[in-house]
Design a protein around this motif. Structure first.
Motif, PDB file in Angstrom:
ATOM      1  N   LEU A  26    -110.473 -39.937  35.713  1.00 19.37           N
ATOM      2  CA  LEU A  26    -109.692 -40.678  36.697  1.00 19.37           C
ATOM      3  C   LEU A  26    -109.517 -42.126  36.257  1.00 19.37           C
ATOM      4  CD1 LEU A  26    -108.201 -40.887  39.349  1.00 19.37           C
ATOM      5  CD2 LEU A  26    -110.394 -41.225  40.487  1.00 19.37           C
ATOM      6  N   SER A  27    -110.562 -42.726  35.734  1.00 19.80           N
ATOM      7  CA  SER A  27    -110.466 -44.126  35.296  1.00 19.80           C
ATOM      8  C   SER A  27    -109.447 -44.305  34.178  1.00 19.80           C
ATOM      9  CB  SER A  27    -111.831 -44.634  34.832  1.00 19.80           C
ATOM     10  OG  SER A  27    -112.711 -44.708  35.931  1.00 19.80           O
ATOM     11  N   SER A  28    -109.441 -43.394  33.216  1.00 19.38           N
ATOM     12  CA  SER A  28    -108.485 -43.520  32.105  1.00 19.38           C
ATOM     13  C   SER A  28    -107.059 -43.274  32.587  1.00 19.38           C
ATOM     14  CB  SER A  28    -108.841 -42.581  30.954  1.00 19.38           C
ATOM     15  OG  SER A  28    -108.647 -41.226  31.310  1.00 19.38           O
ATOM     16  N   VAL A  29    -106.887 -42.330  33.501  1.00 20.11           N
ATOM     17  CA  VAL A  29    -105.551 -42.071  34.066  1.00 20.11           C
ATOM     18  C   VAL A  29    -105.090 -43.277  34.859  1.00 20.11           C
ATOM     19  CG1 VAL A  29    -104.295 -40.707  35.785  1.00 20.11           C
ATOM     20  CG2 VAL A  29    -105.745 -39.572  34.109  1.00 20.11           C
ATOM     21  N   TRP A  30    -105.982 -43.812  35.696  1.00 23.57           N
ATOM     22  CA  TRP A  30    -105.581 -44.944  36.528  1.00 23.57           C
ATOM     23  C   TRP A  30    -105.226 -46.143  35.663  1.00 23.57           C
ATOM     24  CZ3 TRP A  30    -107.153 -49.935  37.149  1.00 23.57           C
ATOM     25  CH2 TRP A  30    -106.471 -50.635  38.146  1.00 23.57           C
ATOM     26  N   LEU A  31    -105.989 -46.433  34.627  1.00 23.41           N
ATOM     27  CA  LEU A  31    -105.699 -47.578  33.766  1.00 23.41           C
ATOM     28  C   LEU A  31    -104.330 -47.436  33.108  1.00 23.41           C
ATOM     29  CD1 LEU A  31    -106.767 -50.240  32.704  1.00 23.41           C
ATOM     30  CD2 LEU A  31    -107.857 -48.988  30.853  1.00 23.41           C
ATOM     31  N   ARG A  32    -104.044 -46.258  32.614  1.00 22.34           N
ATOM     32  CA  ARG A  32    -102.741 -46.021  31.983  1.00 22.34           C
ATOM     33  C   ARG A  32    -101.631 -46.112  33.034  1.00 22.34           C
ATOM     34  NH1 ARG A  32    -101.289 -42.937  26.999  1.00 22.34           N
ATOM     35  NH2 ARG A  32    -103.529 -42.838  26.725  1.00 22.34           N
ATOM     36  N   LEU A  36     -98.416 -48.796  33.368  1.00 21.86           N
ATOM     37  CA  LEU A  36     -97.020 -48.373  33.497  1.00 21.86           C
ATOM     38  C   LEU A  36     -96.327 -49.029  34.697  1.00 21.86           C
ATOM     39  CD1 LEU A  36     -97.452 -44.536  32.828  1.00 21.86           C
ATOM     40  CD2 LEU A  36     -96.347 -46.209  31.314  1.00 21.86           C
ATOM     41  N   GLY A  37     -97.097 -49.771  35.478  1.00 21.71           N
ATOM     42  CA  GLY A  37     -96.528 -50.428  36.652  1.00 21.71           C
ATOM     43  C   GLY A  37     -96.977 -49.825  37.968  1.00 21.71           C
ATOM     44  N   GLY A  38     -97.947 -48.917  37.916  1.00 21.07           N
ATOM     45  CA  GLY A  38     -98.450 -48.289  39.132  1.00 21.07           C
ATOM     46  C   GLY A  38     -99.011 -49.310  40.104  1.00 21.07           C
ATOM     47  N   GLU A  39     -98.791 -49.071  41.389  1.00 19.16           N
ATOM     48  CA  GLU A  39     -99.183 -50.031  42.418  1.00 19.16           C
ATOM     49  C   GLU A  39    -100.422 -49.621  43.214  1.00 19.16           C
ATOM     50  OE1 GLU A  39     -95.657 -50.524  44.756  1.00 19.16           O
ATOM     51  OE2 GLU A  39     -94.608 -51.559  43.125  1.00 19.16           O
ATOM     52  N   ALA A  40    -100.802 -48.360  43.173  1.00 11.84           N
ATOM     53  CA  ALA A  40    -101.970 -47.907  43.934  1.00 11.84           C
ATOM     54  C   ALA A  40    -103.238 -48.262  43.179  1.00 11.84           C
ATOM     55  CB  ALA A  40    -101.899 -46.397  44.167  1.00 11.84           C
ATOM     56  N   ARG A  60     -96.378 -41.190  42.258  1.00  8.39           N
ATOM     57  CA  ARG A  60     -96.848 -39.890  41.751  1.00  8.39           C
ATOM     58  C   ARG A  60     -96.257 -39.604  40.381  1.00  8.39           C
ATOM     59  NH1 ARG A  60     -94.824 -38.032  46.680  1.00  8.39           N
ATOM     60  NH2 ARG A  60     -93.527 -36.568  45.507  1.00  8.39           N
ATOM     61  N   ASP A  61     -94.996 -39.962  40.193  1.00 10.13           N
ATOM     62  CA  ASP A  61     -94.361 -39.731  38.896  1.00 10.13           C
ATOM     63  C   ASP A  61     -94.995 -40.573  37.794  1.00 10.13           C
ATOM     64  OD1 ASP A  61     -92.706 -37.865  40.067  1.00 10.13           O
ATOM     65  OD2 ASP A  61     -90.943 -39.178  40.122  1.00 10.13           O
ATOM     66  N   MET A  62     -95.380 -41.798  38.134  1.00  9.48           N
ATOM     67  CA  MET A  62     -96.071 -42.629  37.138  1.00  9.48           C
ATOM     68  C   MET A  62     -97.449 -42.049  36.807  1.00  9.48           C
ATOM     69  SD  MET A  62     -95.188 -46.622  37.664  1.00  9.48           S
ATOM     70  CE  MET A  62     -94.718 -46.733  39.375  1.00  9.48           C
ATOM     71  N   LEU A  63     -98.126 -41.501  37.802  1.00  6.95           N
ATOM     72  CA  LEU A  63     -99.403 -40.829  37.539  1.00  6.95           C
ATOM     73  C   LEU A  63     -99.195 -39.627  36.632  1.00  6.95           C
ATOM     74  CD1 LEU A  63    -101.167 -40.943  41.004  1.00  6.95           C
ATOM     75  CD2 LEU A  63    -102.118 -41.775  38.844  1.00  6.95           C
ATOM     76  N   ALA A  64     -98.151 -38.846  36.911  1.00  6.23           N
ATOM     77  CA  ALA A  64     -97.846 -37.683  36.075  1.00  6.23           C
ATOM     78  C   ALA A  64     -97.579 -38.112  34.639  1.00  6.23           C
ATOM     79  CB  ALA A  64     -96.648 -36.921  36.640  1.00  6.23           C
ATOM     80  N   GLN A  65     -96.818 -39.195  34.475  1.00  3.71           N
ATOM     81  CA  GLN A  65     -96.529 -39.683  33.128  1.00  3.71           C
ATOM     82  C   GLN A  65     -97.805 -40.123  32.427  1.00  3.71           C
ATOM     83  OE1 GLN A  65     -93.511 -42.721  32.853  1.00  3.71           O
ATOM     84  NE2 GLN A  65     -94.035 -43.197  30.742  1.00  3.71           N
ATOM     85  N   ALA A  66     -98.675 -40.815  33.149  1.00  2.36           N
ATOM     86  CA  ALA A  66     -99.939 -41.279  32.559  1.00  2.36           C
ATOM     87  C   ALA A  66    -100.779 -40.102  32.078  1.00  2.36           C
ATOM     88  CB  ALA A  66    -100.711 -42.112  33.590  1.00  2.36           C
ATOM     89  N   VAL A  67    -100.894 -39.072  32.892  1.00  2.00           N
ATOM     90  CA  VAL A  67    -101.678 -37.895  32.512  1.00  2.00           C
ATOM     91  C   VAL A  67    -101.024 -37.170  31.344  1.00  2.00           C
ATOM     92  CG1 VAL A  67    -102.488 -35.632  33.260  1.00  2.00           C
ATOM     93  CG2 VAL A  67    -102.695 -37.583  34.781  1.00  2.00           C
ATOM     94  N   ASN A  68     -99.714 -36.984  31.418  1.00  2.00           N
ATOM     95  CA  ASN A  68     -99.021 -36.260  30.348  1.00  2.00           C
ATOM     96  C   ASN A  68     -99.124 -36.974  29.013  1.00  2.00           C
ATOM     97  OD1 ASN A  68     -98.305 -34.141  32.003  1.00  2.00           O
ATOM     98  ND2 ASN A  68     -96.363 -35.079  32.589  1.00  2.00           N
ATOM     99  N   GLU A  69     -99.043 -38.304  29.023  1.00  2.00           N
ATOM    100  CA  GLU A  69     -99.213 -39.052  27.773  1.00  2.00           C
ATOM    101  C   GLU A  69    -100.606 -38.819  27.192  1.00  2.00           C
ATOM    102  OE1 GLU A  69     -98.311 -43.161  28.497  1.00  2.00           O
ATOM    103  OE2 GLU A  69     -96.159 -42.769  28.716  1.00  2.00           O
ATOM    104  N   ARG A  70    -101.606 -38.841  28.047  1.00  2.00           N
ATOM    105  CA  ARG A  70    -102.980 -38.622  27.569  1.00  2.00           C
ATOM    106  C   ARG A  70    -103.159 -37.200  27.054  1.00  2.00           C
ATOM    107  NH1 ARG A  70    -106.675 -39.674  24.473  1.00  2.00           N
ATOM    108  NH2 ARG A  70    -108.778 -39.175  25.140  1.00  2.00           N
ATOM    109  N   LEU A  71    -102.612 -36.229  27.760  1.00  2.00           N
ATOM    110  CA  LEU A  71    -102.711 -34.838  27.300  1.00  2.00           C
ATOM    111  C   LEU A  71    -101.990 -34.644  25.974  1.00  2.00           C
ATOM    112  CD1 LEU A  71    -102.262 -32.952  30.681  1.00  2.00           C
ATOM    113  CD2 LEU A  71    -104.387 -33.259  29.381  1.00  2.00           C
TER     114      LEU A  71
END
Length: 86
Positions: A26-32, A36-40, A60-71
């Motif tokens: 979660l920490s790595s996803v949130w940082l990414r 990307l400009g996430g506000e939460a 949610r889309d920015m979270l999805a992008q963050a996870v997909n980049e890491r994957l």
């Protein structure tokens, strides 16, 4: 459920599954996501993952992008090199 609610639930479940597989933290996803400009904040994201709060589609889309980049990075790291690669 309406289509946007279905999409939000699909996103929530997919991100939760990636975390459960220990593919990402979660920490790595949130940082990414934040970069990307996430506000939460991280606590809001955790609350969303638990189904306790809602996040706007853009967040949610920015979270999805963050996870997909890491994957994508993880999948690339697990690739078998060909004999022609250095």
């Amino acid at each position: 459920m309406s289509e946007p609610e279905d999409r939000a639930e699909l996103q929530r479940r997919a991100l939760a599954a990636a975390l459960a597989r220990k593919a990402v933290t979660l920490s790595s996803v949130w940082l990414r996501y934040f970069s990307l400009g996430g506000e939460a904040d991280e606590l809001e994201v955790e609350g969303w993952l638990q189904g306790l709060v809602q996040l706007p589609a853009m967040q949610r889309d920015m979270l999805a992008q963050a996870v997909n980049e890491r994957l994508d990075e993880l999948a690339e790291a697990l690739r078998v090199p060909s004999s022609r690669e250095p």
